[in-house]
Design a protein around this motif. Structure first.
Motif, short mmCIF file in Angstrom:
data_model
loop_
_atom_site.label_atom_id
_atom_site.label_comp_id
_atom_site.label_asym_id
_atom_site.label_seq_id
_atom_site.Cartn_x
_atom_site.Cartn_y
_atom_site.Cartn_z
N TRP A 50 -6.67 -1.16 1.83
CA TRP A 50 -5.48 -0.42 1.41
C TRP A 50 -5.00 0.55 2.50
N THR A 51 -5.91 1.39 3.00
CA THR A 51 -5.51 2.40 3.98
C THR A 51 -5.01 1.77 5.26
N SER B 75 -3.08 11.73 -0.58
CA SER B 75 -4.15 10.80 -0.95
C SER B 75 -4.10 10.35 -2.40
N ALA C 281 0.87 -1.17 0.00
CA ALA C 281 0.00 0.00 0.00
C ALA C 281 0.91 1.22 0.00
N GLU D 280 1.09 5.84 -0.59
CA GLU D 280 0.42 7.13 -0.74
C GLU D 280 1.48 8.19 -1.06
N SER E 239 0.47 4.80 -6.67
CA SER E 239 1.31 3.61 -6.63
C SER E 239 2.39 3.68 -7.70
N PHE F 100 -1.53 0.66 4.73
CA PHE F 100 -0.62 1.80 4.70
C PHE F 100 -0.27 2.25 6.12
N GLN G 127 -4.18 6.95 -3.31
CA GLN G 127 -3.63 5.60 -3.47
C GLN G 127 -2.64 5.56 -4.63
#
Length: 372
Positions: A281-282, A241, A221, A223, A245, A285, A243
């Protein structure tokens, strides 16, 4: 108006409408750079329906080549560390190792860099050279330094930049070690992800300068983060923010785990938080800041399917499974990995699980942390 001009105009209109291209100076810079010049070596396209993923080459002037150059998509330009599109006839099933990032992300990041015309910029990861060229179109080549880890990729970028008459300071080497020795920059922008922000980056930014980088990790993950460097040599700033990648910088990629530790050993307890939270995901992270050298895998252990974290450096592990409606964790090694994850996520939950946009990342020469 030529086909090329129409494609460039359409791309800029789409990026503007999507919100990634927001100001006139960057619109002018984007309009000045012909992306196809950086893709003359071709690119790879996913073979539809392939599993595992297969890639097929698309060469210059091939069917759809020019249109794809101006599509808002990332285009893979190298596979398995050395393989170029011209090297393949047919298909290949290996991992991508270099790409031309989708233009909307390139321009979104350049807008987020908050650069002014009199600033100097160090770009980590030249890649094809497209983002380097856009930076130069805005600032001039004399204010841009770009470093590329892969010598062959760097040479192709140099040729492409030369074709359009752009001449930044190009370096070949490990961007995690910074740019020119002793140089100071106003901005650093990374077009690869890092697991931890290198201390030397903090040293090569003037106080008040900024670092824009994607922070990722081995839990998969990441950011985008914008850090401001302070007088004391530390840095902090918001998570932006989206996501975002990128491929991890090659020295930061996860090592092979080799022989696994004895996962039947260790101490067992009921878990406060189940491993299924890492499917988000978050959450991954946030958790990565607590276990930065841990990798995740799923294994069958006797009658249970287990979710396993293994620390690649220490060999510590945490194995979790569901049993009678509850999660059970078994931990072994020098570090209690799941204790660290639960403590980190506990702080996040105590803050009422704020979004990543509400988070601040702090970096010191000793490490990094996330706060709300």
């Amino acid at each position: 108006m030529s086909d090329h001009d129409k494609l460039v105009q359409r791309l800029i209109e789409n990026m503007t409408a999507g919100g990634s291209l927001r100001t006139q100076p960057w619109k002018d810079a984007a309009a000045a750079v012909p992306r196809h010049e950086f893709l003359r070596s071709g690119f790879f396209r996913v073979v539809s329906g392939s599993s595992p993923t297969a890639w097929a080459p698309v060469l210059e002037d091939g069917d759809g080549w020019l249109e794809a150059c101006y599509a808002d998509e990332s285009l893979v330009t190298q596979i398995a560390g050395t393989i170029k599109p011209a090297d393949i006839r047919g298909e290949i099933m290996r991992e991508p190792t270099s790409s031309s990032t989708l233009p909307s992300l390139v321009l979104r990041m350049l807008e987020d860099l908050q650069v002014e015309p009199d600033m100097t910029v160090l770009e980590i990861g030249t890649g094809t050279g497209y983002s380097t060229a856009v930076l130069c179109a805005r600032l001039g080549g004399g204010r841009v330094t770009s470093i590329e880890y892969d010598e062959e990729v760097a040479l192709r970028a140099r040729e492409a930049l030369g074709r359009i008459g752009t001449h930044p300071n190009l370096l070949i080497g490990d961007g995690l070690l910074g740019g020119d020795q002793g140089a100071l920059y106003d901005r650093i922008i990374a077009t690869c992800a890092v697991r931890t922000v290198p201390a030397v980056w903090l040293e090569q930014i003037r106080p008040g300068g900024q670092i824009l980088t994607t922070i990722g990790g081995w839990l998969n993950a990441s950011e985008l983060v914008r850090l401001t460097v302070h007088e004391d040599g530390t840095a902090s700033g918001p998570v932006l923010s989206g996501q975002v990648s990128f491929m991890l910088a090659r020295p930061h990629q996860a090592p092979s785990l080799g022989m696994l530790p004895d996962l039947s050993a260790g101490e067992e307890r009921e878990a406060i938080i189940g491993a299924d939270v890492l499917d988000d995901w978050t959450t991954r992270f946030v958790a990565q800041f607590a276990v930065p050298t841990a990798q995740r895998l799923k294994l069958r252990n006797g009658q249970y399917d287990e979710d396993v974290l293994i620390d690649a450096e220490t060999g510590s592990f945490a194995a979790l499974h569901e049993e009678d409606g509850r999660w059970v964790v078994r931990q072994g090694g020098s570090d209690a990995l799941w204790d660290a994850v639960e403590e980190q996520l506990g702080r996040w939950h105590a803050a009422r699980t704020p979004t990543v946009e509400e988070a601040t990342v702090r970096v010191t020469p000793e490490g990094q942390s996330i706060h709300w």
